[in-house]
Design a protein around this motif. Structure first.
Motif, PDB file in Angstrom:
ATOM      1  N   PHE A  23       0.792  -1.316   0.223  1.00  0.00           N
ATOM      2  CA  PHE A  23       0.449  -0.119  -0.009  1.00  0.00           C
ATOM      3  C   PHE A  23       1.312   1.321   0.005  1.00  0.00           C
TER       4      PHE A  23
ATOM      5  N   ASP B 201      -2.700   4.467   7.881  1.00  0.00           N
ATOM      6  CA  ASP B 201      -3.436   3.296   8.810  1.00  0.00           C
ATOM      7  C   ASP B 201      -4.527   3.681   8.576  1.00  0.00           C
TER       8      ASP B 201
ATOM      9  N   THR C 221      -5.078  -2.151  -3.014  1.00  0.00           N
ATOM     10  CA  THR C 221      -4.457  -2.322  -3.170  1.00  0.00           C
ATOM     11  C   THR C 221      -3.644  -4.038  -3.236  1.00  0.00           C
TER      12      THR C 221
HETATM   13  N1  LIG Z   1      -3.672  -2.339   0.607  1.00  0.00           N
HETATM   14  C1  LIG Z   1      -4.425  -1.771   0.952  1.00  0.00           C
HETATM   15  O1  LIG Z   1      -5.764  -1.567  -0.213  1.00  0.00           O
HETATM   16  C2  LIG Z   1      -4.853  -0.359   1.403  1.00  0.00           C
HETATM   17  C3  LIG Z   1      -5.109   0.586   1.726  1.00  0.00           C
HETATM   18  C4  LIG Z   1      -5.272   1.615   2.014  1.00  0.00           C
HETATM   19  C5  LIG Z   1      -4.971   1.512   3.496  1.00  0.00           C
HETATM   20  N2  LIG Z   1      -4.114   0.437   3.599  1.00  0.00           N
HETATM   21  C6  LIG Z   1      -3.238   0.422   4.871  1.00  0.00           C
HETATM   22  O2  LIG Z   1      -2.194   0.227   4.736  1.00  0.00           O
HETATM   23  C7  LIG Z   1      -1.551  -1.171   6.003  1.00  0.00           C
HETATM   24  C8  LIG Z   1      -0.648  -1.233   5.297  1.00  0.00           C
HETATM   25  O3  LIG Z   1      -0.906  -2.522   4.193  1.00  0.00           O
HETATM   26  P1  LIG Z   1      -0.407  -3.387   2.780  1.00  0.00           P
HETATM   27  O4  LIG Z   1      -1.367  -3.983   2.251  1.00  0.00           O
HETATM   28  O5  LIG Z   1       0.910  -2.387   2.537  1.00  0.00           O
HETATM   29  O6  LIG Z   1      -0.272  -4.148   3.862  1.00  0.00           O
HETATM   30  P2  LIG Z   1       0.734  -5.133   4.266  1.00  0.00           P
HETATM   31  O7  LIG Z   1       1.045  -6.736   4.782  1.00  0.00           O
HETATM   32  O8  LIG Z   1       1.310  -5.744   2.258  1.00  0.00           O
HETATM   33  O9  LIG Z   1       2.001  -4.883   4.775  1.00  0.00           O
HETATM   34  C9  LIG Z   1       1.767  -4.205   6.275  1.00  0.00           C
HETATM   35  C10 LIG Z   1       3.030  -3.517   6.536  1.00  0.00           C
HETATM   36  O10 LIG Z   1       2.925  -3.806   7.941  1.00  0.00           O
HETATM   37  C11 LIG Z   1       3.874  -4.438   9.181  1.00  0.00           C
HETATM   38  N3  LIG Z   1       3.152  -5.170   9.955  1.00  0.00           N
HETATM   39  C12 LIG Z   1       2.228  -5.960   9.753  1.00  0.00           C
HETATM   40  N4  LIG Z   1       2.428  -5.218  11.508  1.00  0.00           N
HETATM   41  C13 LIG Z   1       3.112  -4.906  11.795  1.00  0.00           C
HETATM   42  C14 LIG Z   1       3.123  -4.159  13.349  1.00  0.00           C
HETATM   43  N5  LIG Z   1       2.464  -4.794  14.759  1.00  0.00           N
HETATM   44  N6  LIG Z   1       3.951  -3.656  13.405  1.00  0.00           N
HETATM   45  C15 LIG Z   1       5.232  -3.107  12.959  1.00  0.00           C
HETATM   46  N7  LIG Z   1       5.250  -3.810  11.232  1.00  0.00           N
HETATM   47  C16 LIG Z   1       3.728  -4.165  11.135  1.00  0.00           C
HETATM   48  C17 LIG Z   1       4.594  -5.229   7.660  1.00  0.00           C
HETATM   49  O11 LIG Z   1       5.512  -5.687   7.909  1.00  0.00           O
HETATM   50  C18 LIG Z   1       4.679  -4.393   6.366  1.00  0.00           C
HETATM   51  O12 LIG Z   1       5.490  -3.710   6.602  1.00  0.00           O
HETATM   52  C19 LIG Z   1      -2.851  -0.968   6.523  1.00  0.00           C
HETATM   53  O13 LIG Z   1      -2.774  -0.358   8.183  1.00  0.00           O
HETATM   54  C20 LIG Z   1      -3.603  -0.842   5.482  1.00  0.00           C
HETATM   55  O14 LIG Z   1      -4.996  -0.587   6.782  1.00  0.00           O
HETATM   56  C21 LIG Z   1      -3.673  -0.556   2.468  1.00  0.00           C
END
Ligand SMILES: NC(=O)c1ccc[n+]([C@@H]2O[C@H](COP(=O)([O-])OP(=O)(O)OC[C@H]3O[C@@H](n4cnc5c(N)ncnc54)[C@H](O)[C@@H]3O)[C@@H](O)[C@H]2O)c1
Ligand SMILES: O=P(O)(O)OC[C@@H](O)[C@@H](O)[C@H](O)[C@H](O)CO
Length: 492
Positions: A54, A189, A232
């Motif tokens: 993301f 987030d 994403t």
């Molecule tokens: N994927 C989407 O569509 C999207 C859209 C909007 C917002 N988000 C938000 O972005 C964030 C990440 O999503 P993503 O799709 O990139 O996921 P992802 O799984 O690709 O990445 C998550 C990241 O967070 C890290 N992480 C997870 N738990 C953790 C913790 N307890 N402490 C520290 N780091 C931690 C992971 O190591 C990784 O780098 C989420 O909170 C999600 O809600 C995602």
């Protein structure tokens, strides 16, 4: 803007894909947009914590746009935390990567150059390097995507890796001691009031180091809230193949995303702020109405598709939306039960916004795996579904479909408990698949919920008030029982 790429004819001549790197940037196929600036000239003004898909499809794209406009001070140094997702692959291609937009037309691809470095998570040396990058006087902005449950645990247990917030607090201690200003911490987030949540965690981590530091952070720190929106899904090997064979780029760490993108940020920065508005970010005084609309429509729609779809053959969002039972329930839930409870949102026509959300959920090119939308179920239920459900129940407004979604979640947990009992999955496998911090306490009550749903409601976060509403409890009980009876009938 990304350039559309003409779809190659099936059976057309295979392309010799170019390995992505600074040396090949100039020779990529002309359809692929690429940095118009000298990537090596970027200064690292931003540190990002949690380099997942993301961040790379969203915030980094806005900062890449800024660099293209001549603002070279906002290069991004990424820091891995729990995982070093794609770190080696990115390092091998000079931290360049492709963002592929999948919409109704041909895919559009753009190489992003704004990631200047990616520091690994790990031992003491890695932590020191991460803290040094954060404390670097050039760092003005720290963006964060570490998932919602991370905000429940500000400080780490002894002997475990520091949390994101502890790294920030350690860096702020260095800045404080050096007489420097703090940096802005911008949570991206998905959680309500993500700015105050980040502030609370950093202040708590700072207090564990030094109470005076915590007071300084409280007084001088900046933690704007934000709403960051761009679906994403995880990148699959099929996506990589598309990029290699159809678009001619050999990228080991691409990200795929939808054409839609929105970033609304509270105007509350400290020190120098990137001119985000120039890159298309809406900088506003209050993000809360936008957050409420997005979470209660798009994210609640995702929760509903994930759990309602769990007992169907559908595996992706587009398939679930096209399923007459699941898709129409989700549409009606959002239109008839959720939308009427939303307050007006400045500059947003809610029916149009809802129409866009539904179109995004139907996008066949994204085909988001429903399994992704079942992760962290208790957190998502509390943040995205419960705000509407609780309002509706208390106001006597319609909420049958929202109740169905809760029942489908309980039923999914019951099925998970059965796979465990029957030895078809280990608890580690379930923990990995569902990533729910409350899983251990929910499985037992979920497995008995068809007989009595009340013990489940007693341990599920956020259900305290609803557990005291007899009409809701009765409707939920009926739906949970019906689901289990239906499942048993189907199995026999
Ligand atoms: N994927 C989407 O569509 C999207 C859209 C909007 C917002 N988000 C938000 O972005 C964030 C990440 O999503 P993503 O799709 O990139 O996921 P992802 O799984 O690709 O990445 C998550 C990241 O967070 C890290 N992480 C997870 N738990 C953790 C913790 N307890 N402490 C520290 N780091 C931690 C992971 O190591 C990784 O780098 C989420 O909170 C999600 O809600 C995602
Ligand atoms: O990431 P979560 O756990 O908050 O929720 C899952 C999806 O609803 C979410 O990632 C959306 O895809 C995203 O919020 C779109 O901007």
């Amino acid at each position: 803007m990304l350039r559309p790429i003409p779809a190659r004819q099936p059976g057309g001549a295979p392309t010799t894909a170019l390995r992505l790197g600074l040396d090949t940037l100039g020779t990529l196929p002309p359809d692929i947009a690429r940095p118009s600036y000298d990537v090596r000239s970027l200064q690292p003004g931003v540190v990002h914590l949690g380099v997942g898909g993301f961040h790379r499809a969203h915030q980094a794209v806005y900062l890449d746009r800024l660099a293209g406009l001549g603002h070279r001070g906002w290069g991004v140094r990424g820091i891995g935390l729990r995982s070093n997702s794609h770190r080696d692959a990115l390092a091998a291609q000079d931290h360049l990567y492709t963002v592929v937009e999948l919409g109704t037309g041909a895919p559009r691809a753009r190489v992003v150059g704004v990631l200047t470095d990616y520091l690994p998570a790990g031992g003491t040396a890695e932590t020191d390097a991460a803290v040094a990058a954060l404390a670097d006087p050039r760092t003005q902005l720290v963006t964060v995507t570490v998932t919602a449950p991370a905000y429940a645990v500000a400080t780490s247990a002894p002997g475990t890796a520091p949390t994101a917030f502890e790294l920030v607090a350690q860096a702020l201690r260095i800045r404080h001691r050096a007489g420097l200003a703090p940096f802005t911490v911008l949570s991206c987030d998905n959680l309500p009031d993500n700015g105050p949540a980040a502030r609370r965690c950093v202040v708590e981590a700072a207090a564990a180091l030094d109470p005076a530091l915590a007071r300084w952070v409280e007084r001088t720190g900046a933690f704007p809230s934000s709403m960051a929106d761009r679906i994403t899904p995880p990148t699959s090997s099929e996506h990589r193949r598309l990029l290699r064979q159809e678009l001619g780029v050999h990228d080991r760490a691409p990200v795929v995303t939808e054409p839609f993108s929105q970033w609304i940020v509270e105007d509350a920065f400290v020190g120098e702020a990137p001119p985000l508005a120039d890159a298309g970010v809406d900088v506003v005084s209050d993000v809360r109405p936008y957050v409420a609309a997005k979470m209660r429509l798009l994210n609640a729609g995702h929760v509903a598709l994930g759990f309602l779809g769990a007992s169907t053959p559908n595996a992706t969002t587009d398939a679930a939306m096209a399923d007459p039972a699941t898709g129409s329930l989700v549409e009606r839930m959002l239109a008839e039960e959720v939308s009427p409870l939303l307050h007006p949102v400045p500059g947003l026509h809610l029916p149009t916004y809802l129409g866009e959300v539904l179109d995004r959920l139907r996008n066949p090119a994204i085909a988001d795996p429903l399994s992704r939308l079942r992760r962290r179920g208790s957190v998502r239920m509390r943040n995205y579904v419960l705000p509407s459900l609780e309002r509706a129940v208390l106001a006597g407004a319609p909420h049958l479909l929202l109740t169905e979604v809760v029942a489908s979640w309980v039923d999914h947990l019951r099925r998970a408990a059965v796979t465990l009992e029957e030895g078809r999955a280990t608890s580690e496998e379930l923990a990995e698949e569902l990533a729910d911090p409350a899983l251990a306490r929910l499985l037992g009550p979920a497995s008995r919920a068809a007989h009595d749903v009340r013990p489940f409601l007693a341990v599920a976060d956020g259900f305290e008030r609803l557990a005291g509403c007899p009409g809701f409890v009765q409707a939920l009980q009926q739906s949970v029982t019906d689901r289990e009876v239906g499942a048993r009938a189907a199995a026999s």
